[in-house]
Scaffold this active site. Structure first.
Site, mmCIF file in Angstrom:
data_model
loop_
_atom_site.group_PDB
_atom_site.id
_atom_site.type_symbol
_atom_site.label_atom_id
_atom_site.label_comp_id
_atom_site.label_asym_id
_atom_site.label_seq_id
_atom_site.Cartn_x
_atom_site.Cartn_y
_atom_site.Cartn_z
ATOM 1 N N ASP A 157 -3.949 -21.505 -8.937
ATOM 2 C CA ASP A 157 -3.886 -22.971 -8.982
ATOM 3 C C ASP A 157 -3.813 -23.569 -7.572
ATOM 4 O OD1 ASP A 157 -3.528 -25.530 -10.116
ATOM 5 O OD2 ASP A 157 -1.351 -25.323 -10.012
ATOM 6 N N ASN A 405 2.550 -12.652 -7.924
ATOM 7 C CA ASN A 405 3.014 -13.860 -8.608
ATOM 8 C C ASN A 405 2.403 -13.928 -9.993
ATOM 9 O OD1 ASN A 405 4.248 -16.664 -8.593
ATOM 10 N ND2 ASN A 405 2.115 -17.145 -9.089
ATOM 11 N N GLU A 406 3.280 -14.006 -10.987
ATOM 12 C CA GLU A 406 2.898 -14.236 -12.379
ATOM 13 C C GLU A 406 1.803 -13.314 -12.899
ATOM 14 O OE1 GLU A 406 2.225 -18.393 -13.091
ATOM 15 O OE2 GLU A 406 4.353 -18.817 -12.928
ATOM 16 N N ASN A 459 9.524 -18.035 -12.765
ATOM 17 C CA ASN A 459 8.873 -19.348 -12.713
ATOM 18 C C ASN A 459 8.970 -19.940 -14.114
ATOM 19 O OD1 ASN A 459 8.160 -18.603 -10.155
ATOM 20 N ND2 ASN A 459 5.972 -18.354 -10.577
ATOM 21 N N TYR A 461 8.862 -23.495 -16.683
ATOM 22 C CA TYR A 461 8.423 -24.897 -16.801
ATOM 23 C C TYR A 461 8.830 -25.506 -18.139
ATOM 24 C CZ TYR A 461 5.912 -24.328 -12.451
ATOM 25 O OH TYR A 461 5.606 -24.141 -11.122
ATOM 26 N N TYR A 465 5.322 -27.647 -19.234
ATOM 27 C CA TYR A 465 4.239 -27.031 -20.013
ATOM 28 C C TYR A 465 4.669 -26.750 -21.448
ATOM 29 C CZ TYR A 465 1.696 -26.456 -15.635
ATOM 30 O OH TYR A 465 1.040 -26.695 -14.459
ATOM 31 N N GLU A 497 10.203 -21.005 -9.384
ATOM 32 C CA GLU A 497 9.402 -22.225 -9.608
ATOM 33 C C GLU A 497 10.003 -22.986 -10.772
ATOM 34 O OE1 GLU A 497 5.140 -21.855 -10.123
ATOM 35 O OE2 GLU A 497 4.999 -20.358 -8.511
ATOM 36 N N TRP A 542 9.202 -26.118 -7.366
ATOM 37 C CA TRP A 542 7.739 -26.113 -7.214
ATOM 38 C C TRP A 542 7.282 -27.553 -7.188
ATOM 39 C CZ3 TRP A 542 4.749 -22.473 -5.541
ATOM 40 C CH2 TRP A 542 3.349 -22.637 -5.609
ATOM 41 N N LYS A 561 3.122 -31.636 -8.158
ATOM 42 C CA LYS A 561 4.534 -31.287 -8.355
ATOM 43 C C LYS A 561 5.334 -31.361 -7.057
ATOM 44 C CE LYS A 561 3.773 -28.552 -12.514
ATOM 45 N NZ LYS A 561 2.307 -28.317 -12.431
#
Ligand code: GCB
Length: 592
Positions: A157, A405-406, A459, A461, A465, A497, A542, A561
């Site tokens: 992203d 990451n992720e 991370n 959200y 999300y 995040e 984040w 963000k």
């Protein structure tokens, strides 16, 4: 890998500035292009991303190869020395020729590469350097991407900025020279121990001295390329209170003449994960800060020292003590700045997006979850880890390696993929903890790789999300997951995040999504949950600032963000964080 430096024995020259540039448009065999000067070029700034510096839309979204070229002289008196051409980074792939002769190539867009160009240069006339840059990614590269017709689809992203991103330098050394230095520090009672390991060529002896910030030699050793030096009552490198010693390494000929010198700054500090704590110099540290990006207007991902100075100033103002180099190694210059400013860094490789169908995973409808069958990144990922550690091992600011990451940590095959990579990281550096930053669907029940890592970096959200806009439901989900992690495995948690897209200037008395008020309420909710749980030992919002992304249906002019706008104006959340971070101490009070 040593950073280029100018000292009594080494000279340094920069090749930054204006280069000639053109898109590759089927000029035929790439190896023949550098044989003559490029034609029909435009001027391009180096270092910088090329994408935002032309009004030609083909440049902005170019996929594939581009060419850079410039001329330079080598001073006559450099004849007889090693002359090293070094690129801080070329994204994602660079191939270099001097005077039409092939010199080197490098894959991996965020780490330096160099070569001795003395066999290729002239000392009596101008030289020409040609660089081919390619930004195509596939399922073998780190990070991954995939060609869809003429477009590159990428699994991260942030905008796929490309070009010669970091400074280009030429430096000299003698033919015999100091190749590498590794420094590891320890603390025993009142003594600082500095273990050093020097790689050097030639039959010389090595002298090593530790110099303090006043320029005084506090200890030295001539016992060879490997050893330890003790420093009584050392001044420690502390978060927010950095102190840097210099390891002065001298390479000495049998006749006593010094042939090479390198001065490597380092800090005396220790790092350890113990129980739920992340100890720096034996004290439990609390991470306050951000996931960041190297991203600014015009420069794109190109080195921007002005922005770096401003960002560190803003981080200090807001009370942050740390950041993560999301989602790739940042410039060597930023790492040196963090050392100097006492900012703690979680240092990440460019292994972002190892998660095919990530959106599907979180939004539902992900039937095919076969990431580990599809990607073939083992080799490039291992190389990314090797290059990161080789480059950053001596930075006191780096307290943990984040090797991805992720990734799809909850898909079959994740453990088998990551086990050798975690082992490799630990083998290369046994002094720092290792993490893999986890994606929201990798909950304690589903995650397959949590046993491999030292600190849970999550991370999350909730409220954005998922449970979108419903902060009550989000709070329950967050608390419940964080509690479940502790019940599953007693390791510390850093929330690496959490954030909400926020349009600067969009306000509402009732906090609704995208407003500045919602961002404030969203962060407050997370803060409340963190403050209830002892095993949460850090929070990185984040993101530090809004940043550019590819076009798409979930982004309006990039990812919003940021706590600051892309041009570093504060949103309301910045004042909330300013208050919180300046009150929260860097170290957790264990008596509370
Ligand atoms: C994430 C990614 C980050 C994205 C962010 C977002 O989980 O790690 O690269 O920018 O979410 O805003 O969606």
């Amino acid at each position: 890998m040593l950073y280029p430096q100018n000292n009594l024995k080494r000279e340094l020259m920069e090749l930054n500035g204006l280069w000639n540039f053109k898109l590759h448009d089927d000029q035929g065999d790439c190896n023949e292009v550098p044989l003559k000067k490029l034609e029909d070029t435009i001027l391009m700034s180096v270092p910088a991303s090329y994408n935002d510096l032309s009004e030609n839309p083909k440049v902005k979204n170019h996929v594939g190869k581009v060419w850079y070229e410039r001329e330079f002289y080598i001073p006559e008196h450099w004849n007889g020395k090693r002359i090293v051409l070094r690129f801080g980074s070329v994204t994602h792939y660079g191939k270099v020729w001097i005077n039409g002769q092939y010199v080197m190539e490098h894959a991996g867009g965020y780490t330096p590469f160099e070569e001795d160009i003395s066999p290729y240069v002239s000392f009596d006339k101008k030289n020409r350097v040609t660089v081919m840059v390619d930004n195509i990614l596939d399922f073998t590269t780190t990070p991954i991407g995939k060609m869809e017709g003429k477009n590159l689809d990428y699994y991260f992203d942030f905008f796929n900025y490309s070009g010669i991103h970091r400074p280009v330098k030429i430096y000299t050394t003698a033919k015999d020279y100091i190749q590498d230095i590794t420094i590891v520090t320890d603390l025993k009672q009142e003594k600082g121990i500095v273990h050093y390991d020097i790689e050097a060529s030639g039959p010389q002896t090595v002298k090593v001295s530790v110099v303090d910030e006043e320029g005084q030699v506090v200890a030295s050793s001539s016992s060879g390329v490997r050893g330890s030096i003790e420093i009584k009552n050392p001044t420690l490198w502390q978060p927010g209170n950095a102190y840097l010693y210099t390891l002065l390494v001298e390479l000495i000929n049998p006749d006593g003449t010094v042939v090479d010198i390198y001065e490597e700054e380092f800090g005396i500090r220790t790092v350890e994960v113990r129980g739920k704590d992340f100890l720096i110099n034996g004290k439990p540290f609390y991470f306050k800060g951000f996931g960041k990006h190297e991203d600014t207007e015009l420069n794109g991902r190109g080195f921007n020292e002005v922005a770096n100075i401003k960002d560190f100033s803003l981080m200090k103002w807001i009370g942050a003590n740390s950041f993560r180099t999301a989602h790739y190694p940042y410039s060597e210059e930023i790492m040196r700045q963090a050392d100097r400013e006492g900012i703690v860094v979680i240092d990440e490789t460019a292994a972002v997006g190892l998660h095919i169908n990530l959106l599907g995973a979180i939004m539902g409808g992900a039937d095919k979850r076969t990431t580990w069958e599809q990607v073939q990144t083992h080799e490039s990922h291992a190389q990314a880890i090797r290059e990161l550690i080789k480059r950053d091992k001596n930075h006191p600011c780096v307290v943990m390696w984040s090797i991805a990451n992720e990734p799809a940590g909850d898909e079959e095959g994740a453990y088998e993929y990551f086990k050798p990579l975690v082992d490799l990281t630990k083998e290369l550096d046994s002094t720092r903890p290792v993490t893999i930053v986890s994606f929201q669907t990798a909950t304690p029940k589903r995650d397959l790789i949590y046993s491999l890592i030292d600190v849970f970096c999550l991370n999350r959200y909730y409220g954005w999300y998922t449970q979108s806009g419903d902060l009550k439901a989000a709070e329950e989900a967050l608390r419940s997951e964080l509690t479940e992690w502790w019940e599953t495995d007693q390791k510390p948690i850093i929330i690496t995040e959490f954030g909400a897209d926020t349009m600067h200037g969009m306000t509402s008395t009732v906090p609704v999504m995208w407003t500045e008020e919602f961002q404030v309420e969203f962060l407050k909710m997370y803060h409340k949950v963190f403050d209830e749980l002892d095993h949460v030992i850090g929070e990185h919002v984040w993101n530090f600032a809004d940043f550019a992304t590819k076009e798409g249906i979930i982004r309006v002019g990039g990812n919003k963000k940021g706590v600051f706008t892309r041009d570093r104006k504060p949103k309301k959340a910045a004042y909330l964080l300013h208050e919180r971070y300046n009150q929260l101490p860097d170290f957790i009070d264990i008596n509370k």
